[in-house]
Design an enzyme around this catalytic site. Structure first.
Site, short mmCIF file in Angstrom:
data_model
loop_
_atom_site.label_atom_id
_atom_site.label_comp_id
_atom_site.label_asym_id
_atom_site.label_seq_id
_atom_site.Cartn_x
_atom_site.Cartn_y
_atom_site.Cartn_z
N ASP A 41 34.03 -36.74 38.41
CA ASP A 41 33.81 -35.92 37.21
C ASP A 41 33.87 -36.77 35.93
O ASP A 41 34.58 -36.44 34.98
CB ASP A 41 34.86 -34.80 37.12
CG ASP A 41 35.04 -34.05 38.43
OD1 ASP A 41 34.04 -33.87 39.14
OD2 ASP A 41 36.18 -33.67 38.75
N GLU A 217 28.45 -25.40 38.14
CA GLU A 217 29.63 -25.95 37.47
C GLU A 217 29.26 -27.24 36.77
O GLU A 217 28.11 -27.70 36.81
CB GLU A 217 30.75 -26.19 38.49
CG GLU A 217 30.45 -27.29 39.51
CD GLU A 217 31.58 -27.51 40.50
OE1 GLU A 217 32.45 -26.62 40.64
OE2 GLU A 217 31.61 -28.59 41.13
#
Length: 474
Positions: A41, A217
């Site tokens: 991420d 997401e």
């Protein structure tokens, strides 16, 4: 981030029958992957102080780390500082996920998601603030949870500004919609407080968004030429993880779901040829010279995972140049192989045409699709130092080589003949020293040039010949 305009295509005559292109507005830029092992991420912020700031999820899910360097590559070896650690009890006590660092109104902010010690899946978005110039050494204050109207599983908050209004986008589950996570958007009254009613702008419905889990997401925004492009990640966090794209006009009402258009398929996905699996949860930054957009993402170097992918620690941070199509939309290409990232080579006298392979024959062509057909990794020559070879991005192990003085993309067969045919001496561009020309290593005096848009290696005598043999890296 917003990069410069697309490469100029205007040409001006420099001699009879010869035209020249302006040096590309976005010249070639290369990096060496991976940037950081076991960092998922990833988020990189290029700041006005000359530093890149990098944060990412750590496999232990227990802290927020930060590093900085004056170059993107320098982040690989930069010292990492823990700026915040999970709580021992209660909220913010588990599953510390997906930190992002932003500089807003003179202060640093980190957005992240966290669970609670007594309920690790009670994931909610939180914000930290730092007023120091250097966020690695400054103190961080907890601004608390971002209050959302719906108190459910929510994560991956990101923020961006369009036409003076600051927005927050995040992923959240709404039981009324169904399982999984959707993307929501709202305006911010300050960096940790939304205002108004959030709007759901994307729901996972397509097959590529629903493998393993129903997932939208990890939103990330890049703007260019009056358009707002929002990437997001879809499906489970294994090799099925991929990226889609939402697009809106910057002049539209972004809080109207109909302002956003979703791609019919993923724009970035696993690639077996380059051994890259599950690319996603990206962010964007810009190159050191500010002229190229850079895609930042994580993936794994293998497909098969034992057990829950969330327990596999080997997602790693990677970067590669983001290209733009002639119609102004981003072209993500493929997740490139480990090591040096590739470049594109544009023609000096036909600036919209790039070297590409088509059925293994090398030519120059405009509007290349897929992008990777026109990407080559410029590596140490197979014939030895002092030369270079150009390896295909989407066919690793295949190189530009001449055969009967025609240029093809072929697999290295290990012979001395192939090594010689696939090796070239890079010279200053024969028609423009800002460009590059490639002289054959085993036929000195012959250069790669295009003729009727096909590539060959030929001896050069005229200005047109030299122009045909000059290229720019992009």
């Amino acid at each position: 981030m917003i990069a410069g305009s697309a490469a100029a295509t205007a040409v001006t005559g420099v001699s009879a029958g010869t035209a020249r292109a302006a040096v590309p507005a976005s010249p070639g830029v290369t990096y060496r992957n991976s940037i950081a092992e076991q960092r998922a991420d990833p988020h990189i912020w290029k700041h006005t102080d000359g530093y890149y700031y990098f944060t990412a999820t750590v496999p232990a899910y227990d802290r927020i780390v930060l590093r900085r360097a004056t170059t993107i590559q320098g982040l690989s070896s930069a010292t990492e500082t823990t700026i915040w650690t999970k709580h021992a009890t209660g909220e913010m006590g588990a599953h510390i996920w997906a930190p992002e660092i932003h500089f807003i109104d003179g202060k640093w902010y980190v957005y992240f998601a966290a669970g609670a010690t007594n309920d690790v899946w009670k994931i909610r978005p939180y914000v930290l603030e730092c007023t120091a110039a250097n966020p690695l050494t400054g103190a961080w204050t907890e601004k608390g949870r971002i209050a959302l109207p719906l108190d459910t599983f929510s994560l991956d908050a990101t923020t961006f500004v369009v036409n003076g209004s600051r927005y927050l986008c995040w992923a959240q589950n709404d039981p009324a919609v169904g399982s999984g996570t959707n993307l929501y958007l709202a305006k911010l009254s300050n960096p940790w407080t939304i205002t108004g009613t959030p709007v759901r702008i994307s729901t996972p419905t397509a097959s590529w968004e629903t493998i393993g889990h129903r997932v939208n997401e990890g939103p990330a925004v890049i703007q260019r030429n009056g358009k707002v492009f929002m990437t997001f990640s879809a499906s489970a966090t294994d090799a099925n993880y991929c990226m889609g794209l939402l697009t809106a006009s910057a002049s539209a009402d972004l809080l109207n779901a109909s302002s956003w258009t979703k791609t019919t398929g993923p724009v970035f996905a696993s690639n077996a040829a380059t051994s890259q699996y599950g690319p996603g949860h990206n962010s964007f930054t810009v190159s050191e010279d500010g002229k190229s957009d850079v895609l930042v993402y994580h993936d794994r170097g293998y497909k098969d995972i034992s057990g829950d992918p969330l327990n596999d620690p080997n997602r790693r941070t990677r970067v590669q140049k983001l290209y733009w199509k002639a119609d102004g939309t981003p072209d993500f290409g493929i997740p490139v192989a480990d090591g040096l990232t590739p470049v594109r080579l544009s023609s000096y006298n036909f600036p919209d045409r790039f070297i590409r392979h088509w059925e293994y024959r090398a030519r120059v062509e405009a509007s290349v699709s897929p992008l990777a057909d026109s990407q080559f990794r410029v590596v140490t020559g197979l014939a030895g130092s002092g030369t270079v070879s150009m390896e295909s991005a989407n066919f690793p192990g295949y190189y530009l080589r001449h055969k009967n003085f025609e240029v093809w993309v072929e697999k290295d067969d290990g012979t001395a003949q192939f090594r010689g045919d696939a090796s070239f001496t890079a010279r200053a561009g024969l028609a423009d020293s800002a460009g590059v020309s490639y002289e054959s290593s085993n036929y000195p005096g012959r250069y790669i040039r295009h003729y009727d848009y096909l590539l060959g290696v030929q001896a050069l005598s005229t200005a047109t010949d030299r122009a045909d043999a000059t290229f720019y890296t992009q």
